[in-house]
Motif scaffolding. Structure first.
Motif, PDB file in Angstrom:
ATOM      1  N   ARG A 109       0.765  -1.321  -0.120  1.00  0.00           N
ATOM      2  CA  ARG A 109       0.010  -0.006  -0.050  1.00  0.00           C
ATOM      3  C   ARG A 109       1.052   1.240  -0.062  1.00  0.00           C
ATOM      4  N   VAL A 110       0.520   2.259  -0.742  1.00  0.00           N
ATOM      5  CA  VAL A 110       1.134   3.605  -1.201  1.00  0.00           C
ATOM      6  C   VAL A 110       0.444   4.548  -0.877  1.00  0.00           C
ATOM      7  N   ARG A 111       0.772   5.530   0.043  1.00  0.00           N
ATOM      8  CA  ARG A 111       0.131   6.938   0.577  1.00  0.00           C
ATOM      9  C   ARG A 111       1.153   7.873   0.035  1.00  0.00           C
ATOM     10  N   SER A 112       0.546   8.760  -1.025  1.00  0.00           N
ATOM     11  CA  SER A 112       1.181   9.979  -1.350  1.00  0.00           C
ATOM     12  C   SER A 112       0.338  11.134  -1.915  1.00  0.00           C
ATOM     13  N   GLU A 113       0.663  11.829  -2.823  1.00  0.00           N
ATOM     14  CA  GLU A 113      -0.150  13.014  -3.183  1.00  0.00           C
ATOM     15  C   GLU A 113       0.016  13.068  -4.762  1.00  0.00           C
ATOM     16  N   LEU A 114      -1.128  13.533  -5.281  1.00  0.00           N
ATOM     17  CA  LEU A 114      -1.188  13.684  -6.985  1.00  0.00           C
ATOM     18  C   LEU A 114      -1.807  14.959  -7.315  1.00  0.00           C
ATOM     19  N   SER A 115      -1.397  16.148  -7.545  1.00  0.00           N
ATOM     20  CA  SER A 115      -2.287  17.097  -7.805  1.00  0.00           C
ATOM     21  C   SER A 115      -2.639  17.945  -6.861  1.00  0.00           C
ATOM     22  N   GLY A 116      -1.971  17.765  -5.739  1.00  0.00           N
ATOM     23  CA  GLY A 116      -2.511  18.471  -4.378  1.00  0.00           C
ATOM     24  C   GLY A 116      -3.442  17.461  -3.596  1.00  0.00           C
ATOM     25  N   LEU A 117      -3.919  16.503  -3.943  1.00  0.00           N
ATOM     26  CA  LEU A 117      -4.843  15.528  -3.540  1.00  0.00           C
ATOM     27  C   LEU A 117      -4.190  14.448  -2.787  1.00  0.00           C
ATOM     28  N   PRO A 118      -4.863  13.884  -1.869  1.00  0.00           N
ATOM     29  CA  PRO A 118      -4.359  12.369  -1.292  1.00  0.00           C
ATOM     30  C   PRO A 118      -4.383  11.538  -2.621  1.00  0.00           C
ATOM     31  N   PHE A 119      -3.227  10.703  -2.432  1.00  0.00           N
ATOM     32  CA  PHE A 119      -3.111   9.599  -3.639  1.00  0.00           C
ATOM     33  C   PHE A 119      -2.779   8.344  -2.942  1.00  0.00           C
ATOM     34  N   TYR A 120      -3.604   7.243  -3.206  1.00  0.00           N
ATOM     35  CA  TYR A 120      -3.418   5.917  -2.534  1.00  0.00           C
ATOM     36  C   TYR A 120      -3.327   5.035  -3.897  1.00  0.00           C
ATOM     37  N   TRP A 121      -2.650   3.842  -3.269  1.00  0.00           N
ATOM     38  CA  TRP A 121      -2.398   2.854  -4.321  1.00  0.00           C
ATOM     39  C   TRP A 121      -2.122   1.576  -3.629  1.00  0.00           C
ATOM     40  N   ASP A 122      -2.833   0.399  -4.061  1.00  0.00           N
ATOM     41  CA  ASP A 122      -2.524  -1.075  -3.609  1.00  0.00           C
ATOM     42  C   ASP A 122      -1.988  -1.597  -4.813  1.00  0.00           C
ATOM     43  N   PHE A 123      -0.660  -2.210  -4.630  1.00  0.00           N
ATOM     44  CA  PHE A 123       0.074  -3.277  -5.405  1.00  0.00           C
ATOM     45  C   PHE A 123      -0.468  -4.551  -5.020  1.00  0.00           C
ATOM     46  N   ARG A 124      -1.359  -5.312  -5.787  1.00  0.00           N
ATOM     47  CA  ARG A 124      -2.076  -6.426  -5.181  1.00  0.00           C
ATOM     48  C   ARG A 124      -1.514  -7.771  -5.893  1.00  0.00           C
ATOM     49  N   CYS A 125      -0.443  -8.409  -5.260  1.00  0.00           N
ATOM     50  CA  CYS A 125       0.480  -9.409  -5.926  1.00  0.00           C
ATOM     51  C   CYS A 125      -0.344 -10.725  -5.451  1.00  0.00           C
ATOM     52  N   CYS A 126       0.014 -11.816  -6.302  1.00  0.00           N
ATOM     53  CA  CYS A 126      -0.270 -12.908  -6.130  1.00  0.00           C
ATOM     54  C   CYS A 126       0.814 -13.643  -6.200  1.00  0.00           C
ATOM     55  N   PRO A 127       0.754 -15.066  -5.707  1.00  0.00           N
ATOM     56  CA  PRO A 127       2.092 -15.775  -5.747  1.00  0.00           C
ATOM     57  C   PRO A 127       2.406 -15.970  -7.297  1.00  0.00           C
ATOM     58  N   ALA A 128       3.859 -15.739  -7.543  1.00  0.00           N
ATOM     59  CA  ALA A 128       4.201 -15.892  -8.797  1.00  0.00           C
ATOM     60  C   ALA A 128       4.502 -17.193  -9.347  1.00  0.00           C
ATOM     61  N   PRO A 129       4.094 -17.339 -10.624  1.00  0.00           N
ATOM     62  CA  PRO A 129       4.010 -18.905 -11.362  1.00  0.00           C
ATOM     63  C   PRO A 129       5.519 -19.439 -11.243  1.00  0.00           C
ATOM     64  N   VAL A 130       5.480 -20.752 -11.174  1.00  0.00           N
ATOM     65  CA  VAL A 130       6.956 -21.211 -10.962  1.00  0.00           C
ATOM     66  C   VAL A 130       7.891 -20.948 -12.277  1.00  0.00           C
ATOM     67  N   ALA A 131       7.257 -20.797 -13.605  1.00  0.00           N
ATOM     68  CA  ALA A 131       7.880 -20.346 -14.711  1.00  0.00           C
ATOM     69  C   ALA A 131       8.512 -18.984 -14.582  1.00  0.00           C
ATOM     70  N   THR A 132       7.697 -18.259 -14.108  1.00  0.00           N
ATOM     71  CA  THR A 132       8.273 -16.841 -13.960  1.00  0.00           C
ATOM     72  C   THR A 132       9.459 -16.786 -12.763  1.00  0.00           C
TER      73      THR A 132
END
Length: 298
Positions: A109-132
């Motif tokens: 989870r990321v908390r920052s700002e963009l254009s003067g407004l609060p900016f939130y983001w979630d990098f939602r990761c799942c288990p990586a495939p074996v090949a990856t």
């Protein structure tokens, strides 16, 4: 979600970087494009992966930032600007990262700002495939081990040649002017035994295993570039153009990031054409006369 072939290819040649999110230490790599991103992250106990296209980025931005209206390209640019300094070891003080582990996955989870407004983001990761995991960790690390083994063999050969050269000087009557520079002939077996019993335990106990030194990052990039080149030849045998490392595949993937204020300002307003400054006429520069070389006895 599938990311473009270009993003996958660029991600392969991105070096792993040691990062800290909260109290957790990871190695991570990421690649951003105009229409999506892909992220790989590992704590050496598991590997997680997320690939998001433009549609997913737009939907998540609306979900997490209801007061903010921004095009997908601006959101991707902002995410890149937030994650890039972290991977380079220069995190912004105004940006916070927190890590949570839902069942089987990992959320960054990321908390920052963009254009003067609060900016939130979630990098939602799942288990990586074996090949990856094999493509980005196992195979490159095996090739790196093989490359380092060959490097040690070449250095050993050079040491033995230097010892033979020094012995030849001694037999010719040469003597050291400073006795402190005297060395014993290199014994390969003795060196390997001492390394295994003395140096190796210290190396394994000195850190947490997450350190990815810049020299190893460069070796990782060189190895993955070779793998990408071979894969390209297999899929496009008629293409003879060699892959070259880009600015993103060096020890520091990107230049020093701009400040968060400057970046936010650049994202919050459209670019306007600016008039080019009047070019001043160049003054003629007199060429220096070449000096006549003096001989040894002149």
């Amino acid at each position: 979600m599938e990311c473009s072939e270009e993003l996958e290819s660029r991600l392969l040649t991105q070096p792993w970087a040691s990062v800290c999110f909260g109290e957790s230490t990871f190695i991570a790599k990421a690649c951003f494009g105009d229409t999506g991103y892909v992220l790989l992250i590992s704590d050496l106990s598991g590997v997680w992966y997320e690939s998001a296209d433009a549609e997913a980025v737009g939907q998540r931005s609306k979900e997490l930032n209801k007061r903010l209206t921004a095009p997908v390209s601006s959101v991707l640019q902002r995410l890149h600007g937030l994650l890039r300094p972290v991977l380079a070891g220069q995190p912004h003080a105004a940006t916070s990262f927190s890590c949570q582990r839902p069942a089987g996955g990992l959320s960054l989870r990321v908390r920052s700002e963009l254009s003067g407004l609060p900016f939130y983001w979630d990098f939602r990761c799942c288990p990586a495939p074996v090949a990856t995991v094999c493509r980005h960790l196992v195979r490159p690390l095996m090739w790196m081990s093989l490359a380092l083994q060959h490097q040690v063999q070449e250095l050993t050969s050079m040491l033995l040649q230097k010892d033979a050269e020094i012995e030849d000087y001694r037999e010719s009557g040469a003597a050291l002017s400073r006795d402190r520079l005297r060395t014993e002939p290199f014994q390969e077996n003795t060196f390997l035994q001492n390394f295994m019993t003395e140096s190796l335990p210290q190396i394994c106990s000195s850190g947490d295993g997450h350190a990815f030194a810049s020299a190893l990052q460069q070796l990782y990039v060189a190895v993955t570039l070779q793998e990408a080149k071979q894969a390209r030849k297999r899929h496009h045998p008629e293409d003879t153009e060699d892959l070259a490392p880009s600015a993103e595949t060096t020890g520091h993937p990107d230049p020093v990031p701009q400040s968060s204020e400057d970046e936010t300002a650049s994202l919050s307003k459209e670019a306007t054409p600016t008039s080019s400054p009047v070019q001043k006429p160049r003054l003629p520069v007199a060429k220096a006369k070449p000096k006549k070389a003096k001989g040894l006895f002149s």
